[in-house]
Design a protein around this motif. Structure first.
Motif, PDB file in Angstrom:
ATOM      1  N   HIS A   1       1.963   2.857   2.825  1.00  0.00           N
ATOM      2  CA  HIS A   1       1.635   3.533   4.023  1.00  0.00           C
ATOM      3  C   HIS A   1       1.673   2.526   5.149  1.00  0.00           C
ATOM      4  O   HIS A   1       1.573   1.364   5.256  1.00  0.00           O
ATOM      5  CB  HIS A   1       0.334   4.507   3.806  1.00  0.00           C
TER       6      HIS A   1
ATOM      7  N   HIS B   1       0.067   0.994   8.412  1.00  0.00           N
ATOM      8  CA  HIS B   1      -1.292   0.256   9.214  1.00  0.00           C
ATOM      9  C   HIS B   1      -1.288   0.454  10.674  1.00  0.00           C
ATOM     10  O   HIS B   1      -0.266   0.609  11.198  1.00  0.00           O
ATOM     11  CB  HIS B   1      -1.513  -0.878   8.375  1.00  0.00           C
TER      12      HIS B   1
ATOM     13  N   HIS C   1       0.804  -1.298   0.063  1.00  0.00           N
ATOM     14  CA  HIS C   1       0.083  -0.143  -0.105  1.00  0.00           C
ATOM     15  C   HIS C   1       0.780   1.121   0.041  1.00  0.00           C
ATOM     16  O   HIS C   1       0.412   2.357  -0.372  1.00  0.00           O
ATOM     17  CB  HIS C   1      -0.822   0.019   1.332  1.00  0.00           C
TER      18      HIS C   1
ATOM     19  N   HIS D   1      -7.765   0.945   7.550  1.00  0.00           N
ATOM     20  CA  HIS D   1      -8.951   0.405   6.606  1.00  0.00           C
ATOM     21  C   HIS D   1      -8.734  -1.191   6.360  1.00  0.00           C
ATOM     22  O   HIS D   1      -7.717  -1.641   6.821  1.00  0.00           O
ATOM     23  CB  HIS D   1      -8.802   1.179   5.359  1.00  0.00           C
TER      24      HIS D   1
HETATM   25 ZN    ZN Z   1      -3.360   0.391   3.155  1.00  0.00          ZN
END
Ligand code: ZN
Length: 151
Positions: free
Chosen positions: A142, A144, A140, A151
């Motif tokens: 980024h 988590h 992704h 998300h």
């Molecule tokens: Zn993510």
């Protein structure tokens, strides 16, 4: 994955922003999730690393001709903003912070300069934790979990 707390000050030492005690900032090092100059300073950081970095206009210069009229519905806000507040708008370059100057019935005049544009800033940083990114986070681009995306 680097988590840290910070205090952001202007050159006079006035505090502009701090990270919340219980909610440190987390970013994925090397994926442009941060101010590039700050990311360079954080290279090689470990838990406990403390930095005091002054950057020259990290958010770029202040452009005087950057006032725009945009439809109210383009604002990411639940209710009408007040002049002087910083709101988020969707633009070609992605989400960006703008400062509300004037509010009309269907549109607002905003200054598209970043609130800290044209300013030299000092970041006082304390690194809390450095860990390997999970494969999902790498995919992704980024963080988590706490302090990152939920998300
Ligand atoms: Zn993510």
């Amino acid at each position: 994955m680097v988590s840290f707390q910070y205090v952001l000050k202007d050159v006079e030492g006035k505090v502009l922003e701090t990270s919340a005690q219980e909610d440190p900032t987390v970013y994925l090092h090397g994926h442009n999730g941060m101010l590039p100059a700050l990311e360079r300073e954080l290279a090689g950081a470990t838990a406990g690393t403390a930095l005091n970095v002054t950057l020259s206009q990290p958010y770029g210069p202040n452009h005087p001709d950057s006032i725009q009229r945009i439809p109210l519905k383009h604002l990411h806000a639940k209710k009408k903003p007040q002049p002087g507040t910083v709101v988020v708008v969707r633009s070609k370059e992605g989400l960006r912070q703008v400062t509300v100057l004037k509010v009309g019935k269907f549109s607002v005049d905003v200054d598209t300069n970043h609130p800290f544009a044209g300013m030299d800033l000092t970041f006082e940083i304390e690194v809390l934790d450095v860990r390997q990114a999970t494969p999902e986070e790498l995919a992704h681009g980024h963080a988590h979990g706490p302090g990152g995306h939920q998300h």
